[in-house]
Motif scaffolding. Structure first.
Motif, short mmCIF file in Angstrom:
data_model
loop_
_atom_site.label_atom_id
_atom_site.label_comp_id
_atom_site.label_asym_id
_atom_site.label_seq_id
_atom_site.Cartn_x
_atom_site.Cartn_y
_atom_site.Cartn_z
N ASP A 173 37.76 40.33 43.77
CA ASP A 173 38.49 41.54 44.12
C ASP A 173 37.63 42.46 44.99
O ASP A 173 38.11 43.04 45.98
CB ASP A 173 38.93 42.26 42.84
CG ASP A 173 39.94 43.36 43.10
OD1 ASP A 173 40.85 43.14 43.93
OD2 ASP A 173 39.84 44.43 42.48
N THR A 177 38.64 43.61 48.71
CA THR A 177 38.99 45.00 49.00
C THR A 177 37.91 45.78 49.74
O THR A 177 38.22 46.75 50.43
CB THR A 177 39.32 45.74 47.69
OG1 THR A 177 38.20 45.67 46.80
CG2 THR A 177 40.54 45.12 47.02
N SER A 283 48.23 40.47 42.21
CA SER A 283 48.02 41.93 42.12
C SER A 283 47.17 42.32 40.92
O SER A 283 47.08 43.50 40.58
CB SER A 283 49.37 42.64 42.03
OG SER A 283 50.11 42.20 40.91
N HIS A 285 43.81 43.18 39.49
CA HIS A 285 42.56 43.64 40.11
C HIS A 285 41.45 43.84 39.07
O HIS A 285 41.68 43.81 37.86
CB HIS A 285 42.80 44.94 40.86
CG HIS A 285 43.80 44.82 41.97
ND1 HIS A 285 43.55 44.10 43.12
CD2 HIS A 285 45.06 45.32 42.11
CE1 HIS A 285 44.60 44.17 43.92
NE2 HIS A 285 45.53 44.90 43.32
#
Length: 442
Positions: A173, A177, A283, A285
């Motif tokens: 993650d 990101t 989705s 995280h």
């Protein structure tokens, strides 16, 4: 707070280990005595805790409870339940087997033990009428094992796929990101306490593989051991891999995948997976865990929550303790997981899925056709072929390079590995072929 009822029977509990999780469990048992009595119909009394160093100060826990004699503890005649929280495999197997053989019920969070010796320990429990519960062994506080073991036992599960290791999910993650490379993301995970000083079990997939074995055993009523799980970790992944996956509109996760094959075998594997952004697991995280279940009648189900840490794991242990205590008070044992199907665990080579390959080639006419022919000769259908970037050739190499990205249709693992081996031998290829498996496209 509920007032204790003196006439209730007493259930005596011994515990192995008093680390992060064990200390939480010990405090809950002692501080919530009356509530536990109301929930179980019995006084739940913690009478002894086996530890390596009984002299160590453990605030909030009576020092008189500690002993360094673990073998003596599990052999006691006056215990109803043992809670095992010391970890390890072989020496712990002996302790748990001893307790179960004496009819003492066991609650454990030890996934490695269960992945290696679950069938043996379940057999002992069945023979003596003891309970063996282990919700905390997979995904911390997320209630997933009991739904597989009880709630969905009347249905036919076809697939269990999930993020079962919070450390690797946090690392991937962060790479996705923030653009961090693997080493930096791992250092961040260690700084936050998500990763151990030696993170090998997490980043190489061994922790997830043990959990995958447990999930598959329960879901498909077949004994699956940890050494039967195909295992590939994330330490080889790069920022370039993440960038390529993101450009496609996908996300990269380390998943445990257990599914029934068309031949009614069980495929169990742990490896990085490309997921479309529309998939529910994409989705999830940070250090969270999530497990996606598909069954014939119930359809698709999703379980999500904190997958590790003292408090979440202690919550799962306490849930098992209450269930086992209720069974003990009634003089019964819970329904043991069954292995009646005796399905074959399929070799990884026969697994079918979509694949994404990325590699650098000479940027000149005819190379794309040569690369495509490698797949064509083996009957592999290509879904998309794209040139991702143009690059300068290596020193002394006049020809510029192009990065190709290829998404296949569904094909077998062994076939795609043969394609990779042939591509690596081609003179037009530079560097290594990057191969990732794709799920969730149906």
């Amino acid at each position: 707070m509920t007032t204790a009822t003196p006439e209730l029977p007493t259930l005596r509990v011994g515990m192995l280990g008093c680390g992060t999780v064990g200390s939480q469990v010990a405090r809950i048992i002692t501080q919530q005595h009356d509530d536990l009595a109301a929930r179980t119909g019995a006084h739940v009394e913690l009478v002894a805790i086996a530890v390596r160093d009984a002299s160590k100060d453990r605030p909030g826990i009576d020092p008189a409870l500690f002993t360094q004699d673990a073998a003596g503890l599990v052999a006691r005649d006056d215990l109803d339940i043992i809670i095992e929280l010391i970890g390890g495999v072989e020496s712990t197997r002996e302790l748990v087997a001893t307790a179960l053989s004496r009819g003492t019920s066991v609650v454990t969070a030890n996934k490695a033990l269960l992945a290696a010796h679950g069938a043996e320990l379940t057999g002992i429990a069945n023979q003596t009428g003891a309970d063996l519960y282990y919700e905390a062994a997979v995904a911390g506080a997320i209630p997933i094992l009991r739904p597989l073991r009880e709630s969905l036992v009347g249905d036919e599960i076809t697939m269990v796929m999930g993020i079962v290791n919070g450390t690797t999910n946090y690392i991937l993650d962060q790479m996705t990101t923030t653009g961090a490379d693997f080493d930096d993301a791992l250092a961040q995970a260690q700084g936050l306490g998500y990763a151990e000083a030696d993170p090998t079990a997490d980043i190489e997939g061994h922790d997830a593989a043990a959990k995958a074995a447990i999930l598959a055993s329960l879901a498909f009523h077949t004994r699956v051991s940890g050494d039967q799980v195909f295992c590939e970790g994330i330490s080889h992944l790069t920022a370039a891999d993440i960038e390529a996956v993101t450009r496609l509109g996908f996300v990269l996760k380390l998943l445990a995948v257990a599914q029934l094959t068309p031949e009614d075998q069980v495929s169990v594997r742990v490896h990085p997976v490309i997921l479309p952004n529309s998939h529910p697991l994409s989705s999830v995280h940070g250090a969270y865990n999530a497990i996606f279940v598909e069954s014939r009648e119930a359809g698709r189900l999703m379980f999500m929550g904190p997958g590790a840490g003292g408090a979440p794991t202690a919550s799962a242990v306490m849930g098992d303790l209450v269930t086992v205590a209720r069974n003990r008070k009634r003089g019964v044992a819970g329904h043991a997981p069954s292995g009646y199907t005796d399905r074959v665990v399929a070799p990884m080579g026969g697994t079918e899925c979509l694949f994404y390959l990325r590699f650098d080639v000479d940027d000149k006419p005819g190379v794309l056709a040569q690369a495509a022919s490698v797949f064509s000769r083996r009957g592999v259908s290509l879904q998309t072929v794209s040139q991702i970037a143009k690059l300068e050739g290596p020193a002394g190499h006049e020809q510029p390079l192009a990065t190709l990205g290829i998404m296949t249709h569904e094909t077998q693992e062994q076939v795609i590995q043969e394609c990779v081996a042939e591509l690596q031998a081609e003179p037009f290829l530079h560097g290594e072929v990057r191969l990732l498996r794709v799920e969730g496209m149906a």
